[in-house]
Design a protein around this motif. Structure first.
Motif, mmCIF file in Angstrom:
data_model
loop_
_atom_site.group_PDB
_atom_site.id
_atom_site.type_symbol
_atom_site.label_atom_id
_atom_site.label_comp_id
_atom_site.label_asym_id
_atom_site.label_seq_id
_atom_site.Cartn_x
_atom_site.Cartn_y
_atom_site.Cartn_z
ATOM 1 N N GLN A 130 0.864 -1.181 0.000
ATOM 2 C CA GLN A 130 0.000 0.000 0.000
ATOM 3 C C GLN A 130 0.897 1.225 0.000
ATOM 4 O OE1 GLN A 130 -3.526 0.185 0.422
ATOM 5 N NE2 GLN A 130 -3.457 2.388 0.409
ATOM 6 N N LEU A 131 0.766 2.070 -1.008
ATOM 7 C CA LEU A 131 1.549 3.288 -1.118
ATOM 8 C C LEU A 131 0.952 4.372 -0.225
ATOM 9 C CD1 LEU A 131 3.931 4.607 -2.640
ATOM 10 C CD2 LEU A 131 2.270 5.350 -4.354
ATOM 11 N N ALA A 132 1.805 5.085 0.498
ATOM 12 C CA ALA A 132 1.350 6.186 1.345
ATOM 13 C C ALA A 132 0.719 7.270 0.480
ATOM 14 C CB ALA A 132 2.521 6.773 2.131
ATOM 15 N N PRO A 133 -0.263 7.992 1.007
ATOM 16 C CA PRO A 133 -0.902 9.059 0.226
ATOM 17 C C PRO A 133 0.084 10.092 -0.320
ATOM 18 C CG PRO A 133 -2.208 8.599 2.167
ATOM 19 C CD PRO A 133 -0.922 7.819 2.304
ATOM 20 N N ASP A 134 1.176 10.362 0.420
ATOM 21 C CA ASP A 134 2.161 11.333 -0.065
ATOM 22 C C ASP A 134 3.210 10.695 -0.976
ATOM 23 O OD1 ASP A 134 3.846 9.936 1.653
ATOM 24 O OD2 ASP A 134 4.102 11.592 3.059
ATOM 25 N N GLY A 135 3.119 9.367 -1.184
ATOM 26 C CA GLY A 135 4.028 8.680 -2.086
ATOM 27 C C GLY A 135 5.416 8.421 -1.539
ATOM 28 N N ARG A 136 5.654 8.688 -0.251
ATOM 29 C CA ARG A 136 6.995 8.536 0.324
ATOM 30 C C ARG A 136 7.298 7.139 0.843
ATOM 31 N NH1 ARG A 136 6.748 12.765 4.748
ATOM 32 N NH2 ARG A 136 8.093 11.216 5.685
ATOM 33 N N SER A 140 -4.643 5.631 6.407
ATOM 34 C CA SER A 140 -5.776 6.552 6.442
ATOM 35 C C SER A 140 -5.573 7.548 5.304
ATOM 36 C CB SER A 140 -5.838 7.272 7.794
ATOM 37 O OG SER A 140 -4.642 8.005 8.030
ATOM 38 N N ALA A 141 -6.601 8.271 4.947
ATOM 39 C CA ALA A 141 -6.526 9.206 3.811
ATOM 40 C C ALA A 141 -5.423 10.249 3.983
ATOM 41 C CB ALA A 141 -7.868 9.887 3.607
ATOM 42 N N GLY A 172 -2.671 9.719 5.741
ATOM 43 C CA GLY A 172 -1.398 9.031 5.924
ATOM 44 C C GLY A 172 -0.877 9.004 7.343
ATOM 45 N N ALA A 173 -1.647 9.517 8.293
ATOM 46 C CA ALA A 173 -1.189 9.599 9.679
ATOM 47 C C ALA A 173 -1.403 8.304 10.455
ATOM 48 C CB ALA A 173 -1.891 10.744 10.395
ATOM 49 N N ARG A 174 -2.319 7.460 9.996
ATOM 50 C CA ARG A 174 -2.632 6.220 10.709
ATOM 51 C C ARG A 174 -2.593 5.035 9.756
ATOM 52 N NH1 ARG A 174 -7.451 6.784 14.800
ATOM 53 N NH2 ARG A 174 -7.796 4.782 13.835
ATOM 54 N N VAL A 175 -2.432 3.866 10.348
ATOM 55 C CA VAL A 175 -2.481 2.615 9.596
ATOM 56 C C VAL A 175 -3.565 1.747 10.211
ATOM 57 C CG1 VAL A 175 -1.243 0.482 9.075
ATOM 58 C CG2 VAL A 175 -0.054 2.666 8.933
ATOM 59 N N LEU A 176 -4.424 1.214 9.378
ATOM 60 C CA LEU A 176 -5.429 0.244 9.813
ATOM 61 C C LEU A 176 -5.023 -1.111 9.273
ATOM 62 C CD1 LEU A 176 -8.636 2.261 8.926
ATOM 63 C CD2 LEU A 176 -7.642 1.967 11.184
ATOM 64 N N TYR A 177 -5.299 -2.168 10.042
ATOM 65 C CA TYR A 177 -4.972 -3.518 9.598
ATOM 66 C C TYR A 177 -5.884 -4.521 10.289
ATOM 67 C CZ TYR A 177 -2.452 -3.741 14.027
ATOM 68 O OH TYR A 177 -2.133 -3.712 15.363
ATOM 69 N N GLU A 178 -5.963 -5.696 9.708
ATOM 70 C CA GLU A 178 -6.749 -6.773 10.287
ATOM 71 C C GLU A 178 -5.818 -7.646 11.122
ATOM 72 O OE1 GLU A 178 -9.856 -10.075 8.652
ATOM 73 O OE2 GLU A 178 -7.961 -9.891 7.574
ATOM 74 N N ALA A 179 -6.230 -7.928 12.360
ATOM 75 C CA ALA A 179 -5.474 -8.813 13.242
ATOM 76 C C ALA A 179 -6.272 -10.103 13.411
ATOM 77 C CB ALA A 179 -5.238 -8.153 14.585
ATOM 78 N N SER A 198 -5.675 -0.372 14.717
ATOM 79 C CA SER A 198 -5.038 0.782 14.087
ATOM 80 C C SER A 198 -3.795 1.194 14.854
ATOM 81 C CB SER A 198 -6.006 1.968 13.994
ATOM 82 O OG SER A 198 -6.249 2.503 15.264
ATOM 83 N N ILE A 199 -2.895 1.798 14.134
ATOM 84 C CA ILE A 199 -1.716 2.410 14.718
ATOM 85 C C ILE A 199 -1.984 3.901 14.627
ATOM 86 C CG2 ILE A 199 0.774 2.722 14.499
ATOM 87 C CD1 ILE A 199 0.737 -0.047 13.046
ATOM 88 N N ALA A 200 -2.117 4.548 15.776
ATOM 89 C CA ALA A 200 -2.582 5.925 15.827
ATOM 90 C C ALA A 200 -1.587 6.928 15.253
ATOM 91 C CB ALA A 200 -2.937 6.305 17.261
#
Length: 85
Positions: free
Chosen positions: A4-10, A50-51, A53-60, A72-74
């Motif tokens: 998954q590419l970050a919204p800012d592309g970094r 997240s839209a 790019g500040a958070r990551v959601l994932y399935e555990a 989520s990682i806040a």
């Protein structure tokens, strides 16, 4: 897997498989060492940013499939981009 590419592309977010476990990791596209964002006994998969790019959601998911949750990682510790002269 599951890149998954970050919204800012970094950065690139992906699953890292080792020792029979699946974790979520992040690596800068400019190069560098991946950072493992999750470290637990669950299979952490399908990471998304997240839209903003500040958070990551994932399935555990538990190894025996008895537990499934969305976590989520806040906050993601990401260095500021460097500016070219």
């Amino acid at each position: 897997t599951d890149p998954q590419l970050a919204p800012d592309g970094r950065d690139l977010l992906f699953n890292l498989h080792f020792g029979g476990d699946t974790e979520v990791a992040l690596v800068p596209l400019a190069g560098g060492t991946p950072t493992v964002l999750t470290k637990n006994s669950l299979h952490d998969r399908r990471p998304v940013f997240s839209a903003d790019g500040a958070r990551v959601l994932y399935e555990a998911v538990a190894r025996d499939d008895t537990l499934r949750e969305v976590s989520s990682i806040a906050s993601i510790d990401r260095p500021a981009p460097t500016k070219s002269p």
